[in-house]
Design an enzyme around this catalytic site. Structure first.
Site, PDB file in Angstrom:
ATOM      1  N   SER A 148       0.328   4.346   5.452  1.00  0.00           N
ATOM      2  CA  SER A 148      -0.711   3.526   4.809  1.00  0.00           C
ATOM      3  C   SER A 148      -2.001   3.586   5.614  1.00  0.00           C
ATOM      4  O   SER A 148      -3.083   3.462   5.069  1.00  0.00           O
ATOM      5  CB  SER A 148      -0.239   2.086   4.690  1.00  0.00           C
ATOM      6  OG  SER A 148       0.934   2.053   3.912  1.00  0.00           O
ATOM      7  N   VAL A 170       8.234  11.612   5.096  1.00  0.00           N
ATOM      8  CA  VAL A 170       7.592  12.395   4.023  1.00  0.00           C
ATOM      9  C   VAL A 170       6.211  12.804   4.524  1.00  0.00           C
ATOM     10  O   VAL A 170       5.479  11.994   5.114  1.00  0.00           O
ATOM     11  CB  VAL A 170       7.481  11.567   2.719  1.00  0.00           C
ATOM     12  CG1 VAL A 170       6.759  12.351   1.642  1.00  0.00           C
ATOM     13  CG2 VAL A 170       8.879  11.167   2.237  1.00  0.00           C
ATOM     14  N   ASN A 192       0.855  -1.186   0.000  1.00  0.00           N
ATOM     15  CA  ASN A 192       0.000   0.000   0.000  1.00  0.00           C
ATOM     16  C   ASN A 192       0.899   1.247   0.000  1.00  0.00           C
ATOM     17  O   ASN A 192       0.804   2.114   0.853  1.00  0.00           O
ATOM     18  CB  ASN A 192      -0.956   0.001   1.189  1.00  0.00           C
ATOM     19  CG  ASN A 192      -2.040   1.053   1.018  1.00  0.00           C
ATOM     20  OD1 ASN A 192      -2.267   1.875   1.886  1.00  0.00           O
ATOM     21  ND2 ASN A 192      -2.678   1.062  -0.125  1.00  0.00           N
ATOM     22  N   SER A 201       4.183   8.036  -1.266  1.00  0.00           N
ATOM     23  CA  SER A 201       5.440   8.719  -1.614  1.00  0.00           C
ATOM     24  C   SER A 201       6.536   8.502  -0.581  1.00  0.00           C
ATOM     25  O   SER A 201       7.723   8.632  -0.902  1.00  0.00           O
ATOM     26  CB  SER A 201       5.237  10.223  -1.768  1.00  0.00           C
ATOM     27  OG  SER A 201       3.990  10.529  -2.209  1.00  0.00           O
ATOM     28  N   GLY A 202       6.146   8.217   0.664  1.00  0.00           N
ATOM     29  CA  GLY A 202       7.155   7.931   1.689  1.00  0.00           C
ATOM     30  C   GLY A 202       7.939   6.672   1.329  1.00  0.00           C
ATOM     31  O   GLY A 202       9.173   6.628   1.434  1.00  0.00           O
ATOM     32  N   HIS A 203       7.221   5.638   0.871  1.00  0.00           N
ATOM     33  CA  HIS A 203       7.903   4.412   0.456  1.00  0.00           C
ATOM     34  C   HIS A 203       8.750   4.666  -0.795  1.00  0.00           C
ATOM     35  O   HIS A 203       9.861   4.152  -0.916  1.00  0.00           O
ATOM     36  CB  HIS A 203       6.881   3.316   0.130  1.00  0.00           C
ATOM     37  CG  HIS A 203       6.067   2.857   1.288  1.00  0.00           C
ATOM     38  ND1 HIS A 203       4.735   3.152   1.426  1.00  0.00           N
ATOM     39  CD2 HIS A 203       6.387   2.110   2.371  1.00  0.00           C
ATOM     40  CE1 HIS A 203       4.259   2.609   2.529  1.00  0.00           C
ATOM     41  NE2 HIS A 203       5.249   1.978   3.134  1.00  0.00           N
ATOM     42  N   GLN A 228      10.887   1.728  15.633  1.00  0.00           N
ATOM     43  CA  GLN A 228      11.214   0.556  14.809  1.00  0.00           C
ATOM     44  C   GLN A 228      12.634   0.666  14.274  1.00  0.00           C
ATOM     45  O   GLN A 228      13.396  -0.304  14.292  1.00  0.00           O
ATOM     46  CB  GLN A 228      10.218   0.450  13.657  1.00  0.00           C
ATOM     47  CG  GLN A 228      10.614  -0.572  12.603  1.00  0.00           C
ATOM     48  CD  GLN A 228       9.546  -0.795  11.565  1.00  0.00           C
ATOM     49  OE1 GLN A 228       8.599  -1.520  11.802  1.00  0.00           O
ATOM     50  NE2 GLN A 228       9.688  -0.202  10.387  1.00  0.00           N
ATOM     51  N   GLN A 250       3.590  -9.470  13.368  1.00  0.00           N
ATOM     52  CA  GLN A 250       3.738  -8.189  14.080  1.00  0.00           C
ATOM     53  C   GLN A 250       2.404  -7.519  14.378  1.00  0.00           C
ATOM     54  O   GLN A 250       2.387  -6.385  14.840  1.00  0.00           O
ATOM     55  CB  GLN A 250       4.667  -7.249  13.298  1.00  0.00           C
ATOM     56  CG  GLN A 250       4.131  -6.751  11.978  1.00  0.00           C
ATOM     57  CD  GLN A 250       5.178  -5.963  11.190  1.00  0.00           C
ATOM     58  OE1 GLN A 250       6.089  -6.538  10.594  1.00  0.00           O
ATOM     59  NE2 GLN A 250       5.085  -4.650  11.183  1.00  0.00           N
TER      60      GLN A 250
END
Ligand code: PAF
Length: 286
Positions: free
Chosen positions: A188, A178, A32, A35-37, A155, A61
């Site tokens: 997401s 971002v 999903n 722009s961050g990914h 994380q 998780q």
């Protein structure tokens, strides 16, 4: 960009790239993609010659009452995003491929102690699920470097600790968060927000910024600063999990003597849990 679904195909493709002398970068995701990914992949493509992204919604998780079943799965759109961002290979395994013997009785990687704080104390077992799947991905790909977003600050710290503690030969790179134009950190899970909640959501980042400005202006009563903003966040309709000022490296509670701090927040809007943070280095400021 090729998409492979098995560990065998993944290893073969990575071995080919490595035999050509290529440096391997890994971008683990749960799909999903936004722009961050894409920024993670772009950075990986700048730092390595061959970029592997993974999309795997890792059941290990998620807690019992969390959003594993509803987590958005958007493979076709994700493949396009990855291609545009410069990804060379996508690994998109099934649950059976990742956990062929199931998840009961599985060998796991226990995350470092700092995982018991903050999100870890609200989501028991979450970070052990992350460290287990990330170490599996590291073993499958054996990347030279791997990129993770700073939005998931804890994380990133947990993964850095795992790599140090277990001597895993991979360079970990943290990618700046971002944000949407109104300041909301891309996630997401933002897709779960109603229109009204989406309007409210950037307020968390505004509070983080106000805390930063207050500290820069000389505020030193951290507990009072936190109490004040927690009350405001609550009065706006959020259900805060935590708002904390922590040491940036150890994530231990910060004192006024600490120069390198991070302000972290987690709060629910309806049933959507949002997290955000700002890293603040005060070296030389006072
Ligand atoms: O940040 C995420 O998307 C996940 O926690 C990760 C690192 C891909 C592990 O499943």
């Amino acid at each position: 960009m090729n998409t492979v679904k098995t560990v065998r195909e993944l290893r073969a493709a990575v071995a080919r790239a490595r035999s050509e002398g290529k440096q391997i970068g890994l971008v683990p995701t749960m799909g999903n993609l936004h722009s961050g990914h894409a920024a993670l992949v772009t950075t990986a493509a700048q730092q390595a010659d061959f970029v592997v992204a993974s999309i795997f919604v890792n059941p290990l998780q998620f807690g019992a009452n969390e959003d594993l079943d509803t987590y958005p799965r958007t493979l076709a759109a994700d493949q396009e995003t990855l291609l545009q961002a410069g990804c060379n290979l996508l690994f998109a395994p099934s649950d059976e491929e990742m956990y062929p013997n199931g998840m009961t009785g599985l060998t796991r990687v226990t995350a470092a102690q700092l995982s018991n704080e903050l999100c870890g104390s609200r989501r028991p077992g979450h970070f052990d699920g992350v460290t287990t799947v990330v170490s599996k991905l590291f073993n499958m790909v054996q990347p030279d470097l791997a990129i993770f977003g700073q939005k998931d600050y804890q994380q990133l710290a947990v993964i850095r600790a795992m790599v140090n503690d277990l001597n895993i030969p991979v360079q970990i790179i943290g990618e700046p968060t971002v944000r949407a134009e109104d300041g909301l950190a891309l996630s997401s899970r933002n897709g779960y927000l109603s229109d009204e909640q989406r309007q409210m959501a950037p307020s968390l980042y505004r509070h983080l910024n106000e805390i930063v400005q207050a500290i820069k202006a000389g505020a030193r009563d951290y507990p009072e600063l936190i109490r004040h903003h927690l009350a405001l966040i609550e009065s706006e309709g959020f259900r805060p999990d935590y708002l904390e000022i922590r040491q940036a490296q150890t994530l231990l509670p910060a004192t006024i003597d600490d120069r390198d701090v991070v302000i972290l927040v987690a709060a629910f809007l309806g049933s959507t849990r949002l997290i955000d943070n700002i890293h603040l280095n005060l070296e030389g400021s006072f």
